[in-house]
Motif scaffolding. Structure first.
Motif, mmCIF file in Angstrom:
data_model
loop_
_atom_site.group_PDB
_atom_site.id
_atom_site.type_symbol
_atom_site.label_atom_id
_atom_site.label_comp_id
_atom_site.label_asym_id
_atom_site.label_seq_id
_atom_site.Cartn_x
_atom_site.Cartn_y
_atom_site.Cartn_z
ATOM 1 N N PHE A 189 0.827 -1.201 0.000
ATOM 2 C CA PHE A 189 0.000 0.000 0.000
ATOM 3 C C PHE A 189 0.864 1.255 0.000
ATOM 4 N N PHE A 190 1.905 1.277 0.802
ATOM 5 C CA PHE A 190 2.767 2.459 0.867
ATOM 6 C C PHE A 190 3.378 2.751 -0.500
ATOM 7 N N LEU A 191 3.956 1.735 -1.130
ATOM 8 C CA LEU A 191 4.621 1.940 -2.416
ATOM 9 C C LEU A 191 3.610 2.224 -3.520
ATOM 10 N N GLY A 192 2.479 1.524 -3.482
ATOM 11 C CA GLY A 192 1.469 1.722 -4.513
ATOM 12 C C GLY A 192 0.920 3.132 -4.517
ATOM 13 N N LEU A 193 0.560 3.639 -3.337
ATOM 14 C CA LEU A 193 0.005 4.990 -3.270
ATOM 15 C C LEU A 193 1.080 6.060 -3.439
ATOM 16 N N CYS A 232 -4.924 -0.166 -12.141
ATOM 17 C CA CYS A 232 -5.231 -1.606 -12.160
ATOM 18 C C CYS A 232 -4.584 -2.294 -10.962
ATOM 19 N N VAL A 233 -3.293 -2.048 -10.762
ATOM 20 C CA VAL A 233 -2.609 -2.713 -9.654
ATOM 21 C C VAL A 233 -3.063 -2.143 -8.311
ATOM 22 N N GLN A 234 -3.479 -0.876 -8.281
ATOM 23 C CA GLN A 234 -3.994 -0.330 -7.029
ATOM 24 C C GLN A 234 -5.327 -0.974 -6.671
ATOM 25 N N LEU A 284 8.761 -3.488 -6.810
ATOM 26 C CA LEU A 284 8.827 -3.940 -5.420
ATOM 27 C C LEU A 284 7.420 -4.087 -4.846
ATOM 28 N N ALA A 285 6.529 -3.150 -5.165
ATOM 29 C CA ALA A 285 5.137 -3.287 -4.733
ATOM 30 C C ALA A 285 4.520 -4.556 -5.310
ATOM 31 N N GLY A 286 4.866 -4.872 -6.550
ATOM 32 C CA GLY A 286 4.377 -6.110 -7.156
ATOM 33 C C GLY A 286 4.898 -7.338 -6.446
ATOM 34 N N LEU A 287 6.159 -7.300 -6.039
ATOM 35 C CA LEU A 287 6.748 -8.447 -5.343
ATOM 36 C C LEU A 287 6.049 -8.720 -4.023
#
Length: 402
Positions: free
Chosen positions: A224-228, A320-322, A383-386
């Motif tokens: 969440f941190f990296l995505g946002l 999409c990933v969010q 990294l968010a994907g990982l």
């Protein structure tokens, strides 16, 4: 006591109401950006004061997400959402009547509290409005309302529909949730009551950090941190970066609208990806596509047609990933602590939404080009994907919560 939506008798109605609330949320989240070109001269705001005005809402979002998640578990999703709508509705309208910079900041902070409280409740209502096999899709449909509302706000700004009156954008943004709140209260489908054995905040938090959920919680927070961080860096800086590359300001605004509209489509795709029998590979490819879209936007020349296409693709891929993250979050915790778990994760994500614009400012101040900023987001996205893939692997398809 806790509640859960009867999946057989009103899931679509619940999801429709959640979607409408999300559209209003998306509109209000971007209302300040729409109003500030007219608002700043009216109050004689310096750039630093404008930044403080924007930050006030962001800090409010953090506190609101924490409170909204706990209210969802303690008082129920319906009550949590209605309180949030009323809160940001009242204080958005009040923003139109302030007479000083200090009042402006306070009203925007309190509006942010309401906006922050709405999202954990919306996520949980959407997740609990359908059967477990379709939860990701339901959350994604709800979440698609946020970029749609943002696109409407951006369109209002580009077309000048709010005229020279900055007050109107806050009045409209406040009246809409106040109109919707009684409909949520009366039309949200009947809820069946479940026993809640978590009576206190400390009890819920201890469950979130229990040994069996600690790795899941950590991975969810990092995601969440990296995505946002990526989402809000783009929302705040993409127009300025595009102008720095040679586009006109109205052209950059148009790209921003397509970014949001692409996000609507991308959100729906993300939900379908998450509901696959084995979602790990589709989700991993989704994050890889988001990283690729950022690379493409960084490499393309400053051509309007190409940038419009790239902006829509980046918006689609990033949101999409969010949407996938919002779909995963309620599946990480059992019902009795789900609201608190999602609320805390959203609050941590809001810290990322603060860090993103600051990161871009740091990079630009250090001499980075717009392309360099886009390239810097690629490893962050991967990294968010990982960590998201780690969540899916741990969850497995056996984790089907009620």
């Amino acid at each position: 006591m806790q509640t859960n939506i009867d999946h057989r008798s009103g899931g679509r109605q619940a999801l429709s109401l959640a979607f409408l609330a999300a559209v209003i949320e998306g509109f209000d989240l971007q209302a300040a950006g729409v109003a500030v070109p007219k608002l700043a001269p009216a109050f004689g705001l310096t750039p630093q004061q404008i930044g403080f005005f924007f930050s006030a809402a962001t800090f409010g979002l953090i506190f609101g997400a924490l409170a909204g998640g706990r209210i969802a578990d303690g008082w129920g999703r319906r009550t949590g959402l209605v309180l949030s709508l009323v809160t940001f509705g009242i204080f958005s309208v009040a923003t139109a009547f302030v007479s000083s910079f200090e009042q402006l900041v306070v009203m925007r902070f309190l509006t942010g509290v309401g906006l922050g409280g709405a999202l954990p409740n919306l996520v949980n209502i959407a997740a609990e409005s359908t059967d477990p096999a379709r939860r990701g899709r339901a959350v994604a449909i709800m979440y698609a309302g946020v970029p749609l509302g943002g696109a409407v706000a951006s369109g209002v700004a580009m077309l000048g529909l709010h005229g020279d009156d900055w007050h109107s954008i806050f009045v409209v943004g406040g009246v809409m949730p106040l109109i919707l709140a009684p409909f949520i209260h009366t039309l949200l489908p009947p809820l069946r009551v479940l026993k809640n054995d978590v009576k206190t905040v400390s009890g819920a938090v201890s469950r979130i950090f229990a040994p069996q959920t600690l790795i899941t919680t950590t991975a969810l927070w990092v995601s969440f941190f990296l995505g946002l961080l990526v989402v809000y860096l783009l929302l705040n800086w993409m127009p300025q970066l595009l102008v720095a590359r040679g586009l006109a300001r109205n052209e950059a605004s148009f790209v921003q609208i397509l970014f949001n509209l692409g996000g609507v489509v991308g959100s729906l795709i993300g939900g379908r990806m998450l509901d696959q029998k084995n979602p790990v590979m589709p989700v991993a490819l989704g994050f890889a596509a988001a990283a690729g879209a950022l690379l493409m936007l960084g490499l393309l020349p400053a051509n309007l047609g190409l940038t419009l296409v790239a902006g829509a693709l980046v918006g689609g891929a990033i949101l999409c990933v969010q949407a996938i993250l919002y779909g995963v979050a309620p599946q990480c915790y059992p019902f009795e602590i789900r609201g608190t778990g999602v609320g805390v994760a959203v609050a941590v994500g809001r810290l990322g939404s603060i860090a993103g614009p600051l990161l871009a400012g740091f990079l630009v101040a250090g001499g980075s080009t717009p392309s360099d900023v886009m390239f810097a987001l690629v490893p962050i996205t991967l990294l968010a994907g990982l960590t998201t893939v780690l969540l899916l692997v741990r969850r497995g398809r056996s984790l089907q919560m009620a």
